[in-house]
Design a protein around this motif. Sequence first.
Motif, short mmCIF file in Angstrom:
data_model
loop_
_atom_site.label_atom_id
_atom_site.label_comp_id
_atom_site.label_asym_id
_atom_site.label_seq_id
_atom_site.Cartn_x
_atom_site.Cartn_y
_atom_site.Cartn_z
N PRO A 133 0.82 -1.21 0.00
CA PRO A 133 0.00 0.00 0.00
C PRO A 133 0.87 1.28 0.00
O PRO A 133 1.93 1.31 0.60
CB PRO A 133 -0.80 -0.10 1.29
CG PRO A 133 -0.38 -1.33 1.96
CD PRO A 133 0.77 -1.94 1.25
N ARG A 181 -5.83 2.70 -6.94
CA ARG A 181 -6.32 2.01 -5.75
C ARG A 181 -5.30 2.02 -4.62
O ARG A 181 -5.34 1.18 -3.73
CB ARG A 181 -6.67 0.57 -6.11
CG ARG A 181 -7.75 0.44 -7.16
CD ARG A 181 -9.10 0.87 -6.65
NE ARG A 181 -10.10 0.85 -7.70
CZ ARG A 181 -11.25 1.52 -7.64
NH1 ARG A 181 -11.51 2.28 -6.60
NH2 ARG A 181 -12.11 1.46 -8.62
N GLY A 182 -4.36 2.92 -4.69
CA GLY A 182 -3.44 3.09 -3.56
C GLY A 182 -2.43 1.98 -3.40
O GLY A 182 -2.11 1.59 -2.29
N TYR A 206 -3.98 6.48 2.40
CA TYR A 206 -4.85 5.97 3.45
C TYR A 206 -4.83 6.87 4.68
O TYR A 206 -3.91 7.66 4.88
CB TYR A 206 -4.40 4.57 3.90
CG TYR A 206 -4.43 3.55 2.81
CD1 TYR A 206 -5.54 2.75 2.61
CD2 TYR A 206 -3.33 3.36 1.98
CE1 TYR A 206 -5.57 1.81 1.62
CE2 TYR A 206 -3.35 2.42 0.98
CZ TYR A 206 -4.47 1.64 0.80
OH TYR A 206 -4.51 0.70 -0.19
N PRO A 261 -9.95 1.91 -1.75
CA PRO A 261 -8.66 1.23 -1.92
C PRO A 261 -8.81 -0.17 -2.50
O PRO A 261 -9.91 -0.72 -2.53
CB PRO A 261 -8.10 1.18 -0.50
CG PRO A 261 -9.28 1.28 0.38
CD PRO A 261 -10.28 2.12 -0.34
#
Lengths: 1146, 280
Positions: free
Chosen positions: A706, A1035-1036, A711, A729
């Motif tokens: 990630p 999507r990180g 986040y 995510p």
Amino acid sequence: MGPAPTGQQLRGATGGPEVIEPSFEGTGKKGKKPSSRKRGVTESQAENLLQPVKLSKAELYKEPTNEELNRLRETEILFHSSLLRLQVEELLKEVRLSEKKKDRIDAFLLEVNHRIKRVPSTPESELTDQAWLPAGIRVPFHQVPYTVKGSFHFLPPAQVTVVGSYLLGTCIRPDITVDMALTMPREILQDKDLLNQRYFRKRALYLAHLAHHLAQDPLFGSVRFSYTNGCHMKPSLLLRPHGKDERLVTVRLHPCPPSDFFRPCRLLPTKNNVRSAWYRGQSPPEDGKPDPPTPHYNTWVLQDTALGSHVQLLSNVLGSAPGLKDGVALLKVWLRQRELDKGLGGFSGFLISMLVAFLVSTRKIHTTMSGYQVLRSVLQFLATTDLTVNGISLCLSSDPSLPALADFHQAFPVVFLDPSGRLNLCADVTASTYHQVQHEARLSMTLLDSKTDDGFQLLLMTPKPMIRAFDHVLHLRPLSRLQAACHQLKLWPELQDNGGDYISASLGPLTTLLEKGLGSRLQLLAHSRPPVPEWDINQDPPKHKDSGTLTLGLLLQPEGLTTVLELGPEADQPEAVEFRQFWGSRSELRRFQDGAIREAVVWEAASLCQKRLIPHKVVTHLLALHADIPDNCVHYVGGFLDALLQGLKETSSTGEEALAVAICYYDDLSRMLWGLEGLPLTVSAVQGAHPVLRYTEVFPPTPVQPACSFYEQLRERASLLPRLDKPCPAYVEPISMVCHLEGSGQWPQEAEAIRRVRAAFQLRLAELLRQQHGLLCRATATHTDVLKDGFVFRIRVAYQREPQILKEVRSPQGMISLRDTPESLRLERDTRHLPLLTSALHGLQQQHPAFSGVARLAKRWVRAQLLGEGFSDESLDLVAAALFLHPEPFTPPSSPQVGFLRFLSLVSTFDWKNNPLIVNLNNELTAEEQVEIRSSFLAARTRLPVMVIITPQDRKSSVWTQDGPSAQILQQLVILAAKALPVLEKQLMDPWGPGDIRTVFRPPLDMYDVLIHLYARHIPRHRQAVDSPAASFCRGLLNKPGPSSLMPVLGYDPPQLYLAQLRAAFGDLALFFYDQHGGEVIGVLWKPTSFQPQPFKASSTKGHMVVSQSGELVLLPNIEAILEDFAVMGEGLVQAVEARSERWTV
Amino acid sequence: MVARRRKRVAGDLEAGVPSPPGYYAIPIKFSAKQRASHYLYVREHRVREGTQSAWPQKRTLFVLNVPPYCNEECLTRLLSPCGTVQSVELQEKPDLAESAKEPKSKFFHPTPIPGFQVAYVVFQKPSGVSAALTLKGPLLVSTESHPVKSGIHKWISDYADSVTDPEALRVEVDTFMEAYDQKIAAEEEKAKEEEGVPDEEGWVKVTRRGRRPVLPRTEAASLRVLEKEKRKRARKELLNFYAWQHRETKMEHLAQLRKKFEEDKQRIELMRAQRKFRPY
């Protein structure tokens, strides 16, 4: 007006697909509400549900009559079981010709006879002078070369006889044909007619004249030409009655010479009757080389002379034995289901009758045998005898002038001589066709010998089209390319023999070439036979290249598919030259580890899916090298569906490798767990409990890394959280596994306390894994999540006795008994059944490498149809496993494509109502146990779920289908599968390419009442969609993997959360459908029952409103508010709520 | 048609919302943006004479059809204009007894996803109930001042909540187990005391823990004993010894065949009905 009929009307008006009709028609019958279910079941029982038989005692134990005893004894001796006997009887009834029709046909035949006799004769003319033929009639013959000596005139036939199966009473419906032999008078024929196709041309002219006159007769509905057995030298005339009887019968006219006209010694397989000088238009060769023999040409002439004697023989053998006739009829059905009987070189009904005659003559079949026994004996004979090596003969005489069998083996691949000893009945049958017959016979024998399955159904009622029977299929087109191939392969004598039919001439050499090249990868190679054409009498006969395409089917050997290397001989061996020649530029010298230097061919293939397609490379390479067929003429169908399993970024693999990597990490982790020190109880077993660990997760997990800025961070708990202002995510699903601890008496004996102790274990596990292996862990009360090399595993500690403790009930007397509770069942399923299933299917994958592909395609398809929620993961895996464990009448699939087709066919044809699907994992169930399971199934049918899947571990309850599907959903799936199968098969069998292969994966949306459109921004698996979007959201995730100190967001999938809320709130009113793999739309279907106005009840107000209807206060769903609730509950995710039908309007 | 229906609903509103006898309907909406509304059906909580109820008479309001996005706190806020609310209890279906006797641990009993619920609202004074019965709607669940999370907001916060604090979990487990151990110890103590001591009628309780353990009183155990007995008896029996036995076995076999035949016939009948005998 009630809502349900309104809906139907609306549906009819909008012209929506009929697909959905029955599924919700069924609603009333099966019912959703318990009250209507009872009624529904009794109703449908009357229709088509088997009930346990109830016979009164008096009936069961009455004195048997002689007749009954005889029948029972007969069944025991002559048939496998009474069921089989009844089935065979029913089938024969279905395919037999009725007496009434026979009378009508007989009358027609009599008429035909008269008309033929009355056809006028013509004056004599040269063969090449065809001016006498009236306009509008074309000679049904390719007259190449045109010039030929001889003269022709028409005279009515000397004799008209009915030959073939109609006379013998072994013809089967549909397509009744009656063969009539017309003996041409001697005066027409000349001495040297045998030579240079003169006889065949006269035969064709004879038919042409006949056709002209019969076509003017009003008795006939249609008069057309066709070929006898597909042989293009021998046209025949088809007559069909006029009017409503047109479909009743087809009369085929075959002209033939008087039986003793040609001298048999001129027609031996070693003789030449087509002179090269004439055929190729050259002067006779100077070197005195003899003309090549023309065995096929000779056979075709001989066939015509022997029509009468064959019929004689067959009627002698079959005449008085009804059992033999039954047997022949059954065998014909058997052949036809396998597409073996049609076309040139097919294993026709005539051949099989002769084979029965042969077996009678060798006393392998007795005339008192039943049809079933005849079928069995013939199959047994075919399975064990290789006619390509050891020919058989019906000839009894030991005349030394007769040719030896070896002569025939020289000339023909398959040898089966008729009573004259000169005619090979199997002359046109290719070796591959015979091998296919043998293969089928062998499969059928094993099926008949195993007592478990319904042999009859699989043997005689299941069609085996090529696309469903063979792993890979390839089409050669255009066929004219084969002409060049014939030249490249130097097949001129064969062309001369076959009268220019380059397809039959090249078929044999081509199949041998490919069989040799594919070697250990191949189990069986079969080819299609060109269909027998039919054409109008005013048209030219179709050209060879017009007979469609040549289709080859490959049955692959899974073991052979794993290698990329073709090992040749050592370089200094003389065979090396041959090897090099065979493989051409592909062959290279290589040094191997043992020091040997060998010729070898290496194919580039990294992944399983590429390895599976090596045959494609082999075929194109060999065909281009040896037969001058370029690869654009070869259409190879084997990997088209792979695209649906491939991830976005990789196109070289279908994911088996990625799954293996995940499993590898799982193995690492379980080793760590075993070696963990400091747990109060040691770990006794670690078991996988997730689709990834049985190779059936549609999209294999990838290691995650990630990007922290994407986040919200929760440092104190080492976790990442999704952020509001970012897109959803990436979806990370933890891979669950079960961890069993050694037995101990220290566990508390109370459910609540056990839960606490388990939680303590989870905490301790997390702590120890962190300390001893430096893994990032997060414990909750029920599981511990572990991040290992980018994969997240979810470990669940299980206590063996917990389900039992949950089950314990203490009666007032103090007796403790065990009663299933929903909670205990769930726990048992998750900690006992699921790991067992996972390991069994993992084992299955090791045995059948194609299992993963098939199971994932199947799941993908079901989910793409928005029905994924109705079926548990495991139930679909088990259905896929059944294709491998019970492939009959096929062999286990070796490619995902064929497996998926069989999945569709299984789903659409299986009778879920009356049969459990038994999946005999690890072969643990014996035949007797299976019989018992079937009978107990019948007794308990009403208590079992709609779809029942039995495994050795779960013999009664069908755990994986307990929670669904409902009858309607299953019915819907069956309908969709039945629609998808022909569409997909047609696409794949199209020689010019499959078009859009995703067609069958797109769901029909017009059946839904409401569509909820979602924002792609919050669909984490958006890119997995069937039609993958060109662009999606970040999507990180970082591209390069590395260590992470924070736990990624787990199992956060907004559409799923949304659906769960919708189902909790509106589950009584509507059904929700969604494709979890990137679906952008949720389909909503109102339940028809929920729109019945109901009287007010405190317990049923949910989402309803009170409305006064004709003076009465009734409850109705508050649809407008509910539609707005859809939007409210999915705020941020829902783009639009589109109400499409007005079924709910009251 | 949607529009037409809406018109009719609007017409209904003017005439007063229809409500079932004994109930009063209060429209409720998620926020001012929504056009259609759900209806809460409320009445005073009453039980028949003699029935036990955990809710105080007179002061309790019984609410039906509470939408899923409306939680306890929300309901308190919406009804507080009628009077001070003492407690709100949301349940899946009407139930007289107060269900949660003890607060359940949030670690071990995650709250299920709510659907439409019923509520018991207890006011401090009976006047609150009567005020609620004349409440004019529509009530708004989510307002500017008190926004209620839904959709993505709700799921993200739910996710954050689901990330448990291991320390808190440990504490909860430890306290529970301590209490449990004490309970078990006390029970054992009691059992030990009672061991071998006859009660007032002279009966002695026999337990697993005694010197001579007895069979546990479970169904499985008693079945096992029965099974053993049966097998013992079967072993002693002679098969096909007398002529009549022989005859009977034969008859039995015939009956089996007949039964099988009947079954098969039924199967065939069914297949014929389904046209299963058309080979192609």
